[in-house]
Design an enzyme around this catalytic site. Structure first.
Site, PDB file in Angstrom:
ATOM      1  N   TYR A  82      -2.487  -1.118  10.956  1.00 49.66           N
ATOM      2  CA  TYR A  82      -2.703  -1.654   9.611  1.00 49.66           C
ATOM      3  C   TYR A  82      -1.513  -1.328   8.708  1.00 49.66           C
ATOM      4  O   TYR A  82      -0.948  -2.189   8.041  1.00 49.66           O
ATOM      5  CB  TYR A  82      -3.999  -1.094   8.991  1.00 49.66           C
TER       6      TYR A  82
ATOM      7  N   LYS B  56       1.631  -3.753   6.683  1.00 53.92           N
ATOM      8  CA  LYS B  56       2.078  -3.733   5.280  1.00 53.92           C
ATOM      9  C   LYS B  56       3.578  -3.489   5.216  1.00 53.92           C
ATOM     10  O   LYS B  56       4.299  -4.150   4.480  1.00 53.92           O
ATOM     11  CB  LYS B  56       1.336  -2.641   4.499  1.00 53.92           C
TER      12      LYS B  56
ATOM     13  N   SER C  42       0.827  -1.198   0.000  1.00 53.59           N
ATOM     14  CA  SER C  42       0.000   0.000   0.000  1.00 53.59           C
ATOM     15  C   SER C  42       0.861   1.248   0.000  1.00 53.59           C
ATOM     16  O   SER C  42       1.965   1.266   0.558  1.00 53.59           O
ATOM     17  CB  SER C  42      -0.868  -0.017   1.267  1.00 53.59           C
TER      18      SER C  42
HETATM   19  P1  NAD Z   1     -11.185  -6.725   1.000  1.00 51.56           P
HETATM   20  O1  NAD Z   1     -11.430  -6.721   2.464  1.00 51.56           O
HETATM   21  O2  NAD Z   1     -12.314  -6.519   0.086  1.00 51.56           O
HETATM   22  O3  NAD Z   1     -10.456  -8.095   0.603  1.00 51.56           O
HETATM   23  C1  NAD Z   1      -9.634  -8.814   1.500  1.00 51.56           C
HETATM   24  C2  NAD Z   1     -10.162 -10.242   1.549  1.00 51.56           C
HETATM   25  O4  NAD Z   1      -9.343 -11.002   2.435  1.00 51.56           O
HETATM   26  C3  NAD Z   1     -11.599 -10.343   2.060  1.00 51.56           C
HETATM   27  O5  NAD Z   1     -12.361 -11.080   1.130  1.00 51.56           O
HETATM   28  C4  NAD Z   1     -11.467 -11.074   3.392  1.00 51.56           C
HETATM   29  O6  NAD Z   1     -12.590 -11.894   3.660  1.00 51.56           O
HETATM   30  C5  NAD Z   1     -10.184 -11.859   3.186  1.00 51.56           C
HETATM   31  N1  NAD Z   1      -9.477 -12.207   4.413  1.00 51.56           N
HETATM   32  C6  NAD Z   1      -9.122 -11.377   5.440  1.00 51.56           C
HETATM   33  N2  NAD Z   1      -8.463 -12.070   6.382  1.00 51.56           N
HETATM   34  C7  NAD Z   1      -8.376 -13.349   5.940  1.00 51.56           C
HETATM   35  C8  NAD Z   1      -7.824 -14.540   6.486  1.00 51.56           C
HETATM   36  N3  NAD Z   1      -7.247 -14.558   7.684  1.00 51.56           N
HETATM   37  N4  NAD Z   1      -7.915 -15.685   5.775  1.00 51.56           N
HETATM   38  C9  NAD Z   1      -8.531 -15.688   4.563  1.00 51.56           C
HETATM   39  N5  NAD Z   1      -9.091 -14.599   4.013  1.00 51.56           N
HETATM   40  C10 NAD Z   1      -9.005 -13.439   4.696  1.00 51.56           C
HETATM   41  O7  NAD Z   1     -10.021  -5.671   0.716  1.00 51.56           O
HETATM   42  P2  NAD Z   1      -9.447  -5.122  -0.662  1.00 51.56           P
HETATM   43  O8  NAD Z   1      -9.731  -3.674  -0.722  1.00 51.56           O
HETATM   44  O9  NAD Z   1      -9.844  -5.997  -1.778  1.00 51.56           O
HETATM   45  O10 NAD Z   1      -7.899  -5.274  -0.374  1.00 51.56           O
HETATM   46  C11 NAD Z   1      -7.154  -6.390  -0.798  1.00 51.56           C
HETATM   47  C12 NAD Z   1      -5.730  -6.248  -0.290  1.00 51.56           C
HETATM   48  O11 NAD Z   1      -5.170  -5.042  -0.802  1.00 51.56           O
HETATM   49  C13 NAD Z   1      -5.625  -6.149   1.228  1.00 51.56           C
HETATM   50  O12 NAD Z   1      -4.452  -6.825   1.631  1.00 51.56           O
HETATM   51  C14 NAD Z   1      -5.485  -4.671   1.472  1.00 51.56           C
HETATM   52  O13 NAD Z   1      -4.790  -4.399   2.659  1.00 51.56           O
HETATM   53  C15 NAD Z   1      -4.682  -4.246   0.262  1.00 51.56           C
HETATM   54  N6  NAD Z   1      -4.849  -2.822  -0.091  1.00 51.56           N
HETATM   55  C16 NAD Z   1      -6.096  -2.321  -0.249  1.00 51.56           C
HETATM   56  C17 NAD Z   1      -6.261  -0.976  -0.556  1.00 51.56           C
HETATM   57  C18 NAD Z   1      -7.621  -0.362  -0.670  1.00 51.56           C
HETATM   58  O14 NAD Z   1      -7.730   0.859  -0.572  1.00 51.56           O
HETATM   59  N7  NAD Z   1      -8.681  -1.132  -0.916  1.00 51.56           N
HETATM   60  C19 NAD Z   1      -5.135  -0.159  -0.731  1.00 51.56           C
HETATM   61  C20 NAD Z   1      -3.869  -0.728  -0.571  1.00 51.56           C
HETATM   62  C21 NAD Z   1      -3.739  -2.077  -0.255  1.00 51.56           C
HETATM   63  C1  WQD Z   2      -9.161   9.617   0.859  1.00 52.80           C
HETATM   64  C2  WQD Z   2      -9.364  11.092   1.196  1.00 52.80           C
HETATM   65  C3  WQD Z   2      -9.768  11.521   3.530  1.00 52.80           C
HETATM   66  C4  WQD Z   2     -13.642   9.544   3.780  1.00 52.80           C
HETATM   67  C5  WQD Z   2      -6.732   4.704   3.103  1.00 52.80           C
HETATM   68  C6  WQD Z   2      -5.748   3.949   3.935  1.00 52.80           C
HETATM   69  C7  WQD Z   2      -4.633   3.455   3.092  1.00 52.80           C
HETATM   70  C8  WQD Z   2      -5.145   2.704   1.866  1.00 52.80           C
HETATM   71  C9  WQD Z   2      -6.223   3.417   1.149  1.00 52.80           C
HETATM   72  C10 WQD Z   2      -5.110   0.376   2.204  1.00 52.80           C
HETATM   73  C11 WQD Z   2      -8.661  11.494   2.488  1.00 52.80           C
HETATM   74  C12 WQD Z   2     -10.957  11.892   2.697  1.00 52.80           C
HETATM   75  C13 WQD Z   2     -12.438  10.036   3.314  1.00 52.80           C
HETATM   76  C14 WQD Z   2     -14.655  10.436   4.174  1.00 52.80           C
HETATM   77  C15 WQD Z   2     -13.222  12.273   3.571  1.00 52.80           C
HETATM   78  N1  WQD Z   2      -5.724   1.454   2.189  1.00 52.80           N
HETATM   79  N2  WQD Z   2     -12.233  11.376   3.209  1.00 52.80           N
HETATM   80  N3  WQD Z   2     -14.397  11.775   4.036  1.00 52.80           N
HETATM   81  O1  WQD Z   2      -6.821   7.894   3.497  1.00 52.80           O
HETATM   82  O2  WQD Z   2      -5.768   7.778   1.211  1.00 52.80           O
HETATM   83  O3  WQD Z   2      -6.057   5.755   2.472  1.00 52.80           O
HETATM   84  O4  WQD Z   2      -7.211   3.838   2.077  1.00 52.80           O
HETATM   85  O5  WQD Z   2      -3.915   0.219   2.172  1.00 52.80           O
HETATM   86  O6  WQD Z   2      -3.851   2.635   3.908  1.00 52.80           O
HETATM   87  O7  WQD Z   2      -5.227   4.798   4.933  1.00 52.80           O
HETATM   88  O8  WQD Z   2      -8.058   6.851   1.543  1.00 52.80           O
HETATM   89  O9  WQD Z   2     -10.420   6.793   0.889  1.00 52.80           O
HETATM   90  O10 WQD Z   2      -9.833   6.800   3.343  1.00 52.80           O
HETATM   91  O11 WQD Z   2      -9.491   8.857   1.998  1.00 52.80           O
HETATM   92  O12 WQD Z   2     -13.029  13.485   3.482  1.00 52.80           O
HETATM   93  O13 WQD Z   2     -15.716  10.055   4.626  1.00 52.80           O
HETATM   94  O14 WQD Z   2     -10.751  11.312   1.434  1.00 52.80           O
HETATM   95  O15 WQD Z   2      -9.551  12.444   4.545  1.00 52.80           O
HETATM   96  O16 WQD Z   2      -8.182  12.784   2.300  1.00 52.80           O
HETATM   97  P1  WQD Z   2      -6.648   7.175   2.250  1.00 52.80           P
HETATM   98  P2  WQD Z   2      -9.538   7.244   1.974  1.00 52.80           P
END
Ligand code: NAD
Ligand code: WQD
Length: 339
Positions: free
Chosen positions: A149, A153, A124
């Site tokens: 969290y 990562k 991330s």
């Molecule tokens: P998500 O929660 O939709 O998907 C994660 C999946 O992992 C879920 O289906 C959940 O049921 C499963 N899971 C969690 N713990 C588990 C376990 N112990 N065993 C088996 N399955 C398990 O999230 P997402 O947004 O699709 O994110 C996917 C990955 O990408 C995550 O690792 C997340 O941290 C990372 N990521 C997400 C974002 C974002 O903004 N969505 C940004 C950066 C990184």
């Molecule tokens: C985006 C912008 C908020 C909600 C988070 C995690 C990061 C990554 C992605 C997994 C920010 C603003 C949000 C709301 C708002 N996840 N906001 N009102 O903060 O970049 O990242 O998700 O790895 O680890 O920290 O994304 O979508 O939460 O926010 O004003 O109700 O929107 O302040 O500026 P962010 P976000």
């Protein structure tokens, strides 16, 4: 030969399964459904016309992992499974460290016992902490994370790097996602957060669909042009395509590689709101709230390395189209995968 997708029923995972199947990979999904529904995989099957073999299992359950590796001919793992709610991680650090770190260590143990040494890991942009300069390149030093969290990562990146350093048979690709939004064009799959959404886009779509009254904008006094925070919003289908490219890289025995997956363009919170309004014709009522703890003013990616080494570049033309796709999913599924 198949690709094991942990967390494949989730938001990014389900979209990636579509792209993998479209690229003719055999896919096996493992997910404990703690934050997802098996319905997403049924929808994927409708989109691709191919079955999605699914194991409901936990990455903490070594015996269950072993059974999958024994039964399926897995050549590489795309590891999405993990808990990802920032605020929840502050309240439940043990649960986050255990699920994400112990879970990944358990997965790695099962992988190496079965001779599978290829992994693509969902990292991330959060690992950069508060970057001194934007756009961030992969060489930008990692920073202090503001929540457990984020630390999972950052620590898992280190763990995977150390494992690859000690045993060069491993191929480890760390993909640092920026802010995924959007959904598959069919509107059949998308982001379905449980409870109150933490992230901006699902909050906006839930306001638009009438499930929430108004959006809170967390701070408008940041040192940015309109005072709201700037992020790099990237279409989830583009991210999915990035995983297919990363698999090709693994097939070249790439060793350790780290890539930013973003668009290279920053957008403010107000720009996202206005793009959504333009794309959908729906007004999003909002009010400015205090800053959210831990938010960085500005983060967006330099994406040249992914283009140079993977040939990957985000294809979605812009925010409006991403908003339209998020809205198609939400409007067709007001309750997500729920009834
Ligand atoms: P998500 O929660 O939709 O998907 C994660 C999946 O992992 C879920 O289906 C959940 O049921 C499963 N899971 C969690 N713990 C588990 C376990 N112990 N065993 C088996 N399955 C398990 O999230 P997402 O947004 O699709 O994110 C996917 C990955 O990408 C995550 O690792 C997340 O941290 C990372 N990521 C997400 C974002 C974002 O903004 N969505 C940004 C950066 C990184
Ligand atoms: C985006 C912008 C908020 C909600 C988070 C995690 C990061 C990554 C992605 C997994 C920010 C603003 C949000 C709301 C708002 N996840 N906001 N009102 O903060 O970049 O990242 O998700 O790895 O680890 O920290 O994304 O979508 O939460 O926010 O004003 O109700 O929107 O302040 O500026 P962010 P976000």
């Amino acid at each position: 030969m198949a690709i094991l997708v942990t967390g494949g029923a989730g938001y990014i995972g389900s979209h990636t399964v579509v792209e993998l199947q479209n690229a003719d990979y055999d896919v096996v999904v493992l997910d404990n459904l703690s934050n997802s529904s098996e319905k997403s995989l049924k929808r994927v099957e409708r989109i691709t016309g191919k079955p999605v073999p699914f194991y409901r299992a936990d990455i903490l359950d070594k015996a269950a992992l072993d059974r999958v590796f024994e039964k399926e001919n897995i050549t590489a793992v795309i590891h999405f499974a993990g808990l990802k709610a920032v605020q929840e991680s502050v309240r439940k650090p043990w649960e986050y460290y255990n699920n994400n770190i112990t879970g990944t260590l358990t997965l790695i143990q099962s992988m190496r016992e079965h001779g599978v040494k290829n992994i693509i890991f969902s990292s991330s942009a959060t690992v950069y902490g508060t970057p001194a300069q934007v756009p961030v390149t992969e060489e930008t030093p990692k920073g202090a994370c503001t929540n457990p969290y984020g630390w999972t990562k950052s620590m898992l990146e280190q763990i995977l790097q150390d494992i690859q350093y000690a045993d060069r048979e491993w191929n480890v690709i760390l993909l640092r996602y920026f802010n995924p939004i959007g959904a598959h064009k069919s509107g059949l799959i998308g982001e379905d957060p449980s409870g109150i959404p933490n992230n901006l886009m699902p909050y906006i779509t839930q306001v638009a669909v009438g499930k929430r009254e108004e959006l809170g904008v967390f701070g408008d006094d940041y040192p940015t042009p309109d005072g709201t925070c700037i992020r790099d919003y990237v279409h989830v289908m583009d991210l999915a395509a990035g995983h297919v490219k990363a698999l090709k890289k693994i097939e070249e025995n790439a060793g350790l590689c780290i890539y930013n997956l973003g668009t290279g363009k920053g957008s403010s919170v107000l720009e996202v709101i206005h793009s959504f309004e333009e794309a959908t014709g729906i007004r999003i009522p909002y009010s400015v709230k205090p800053r959210r703890e831990g938010d960085v003013p500005e983060n967006y990616a330099n994406v040249e390395k992914a283009y140079r080494e993977l040939g990957w570049k985000a294809q979605c033309p812009g925010l409006k189209e991403m908003c339209a796709d998020s809205w198609r999913w939400q409007s067709q599924n007001p309750n997500g995968y729920g009834e």
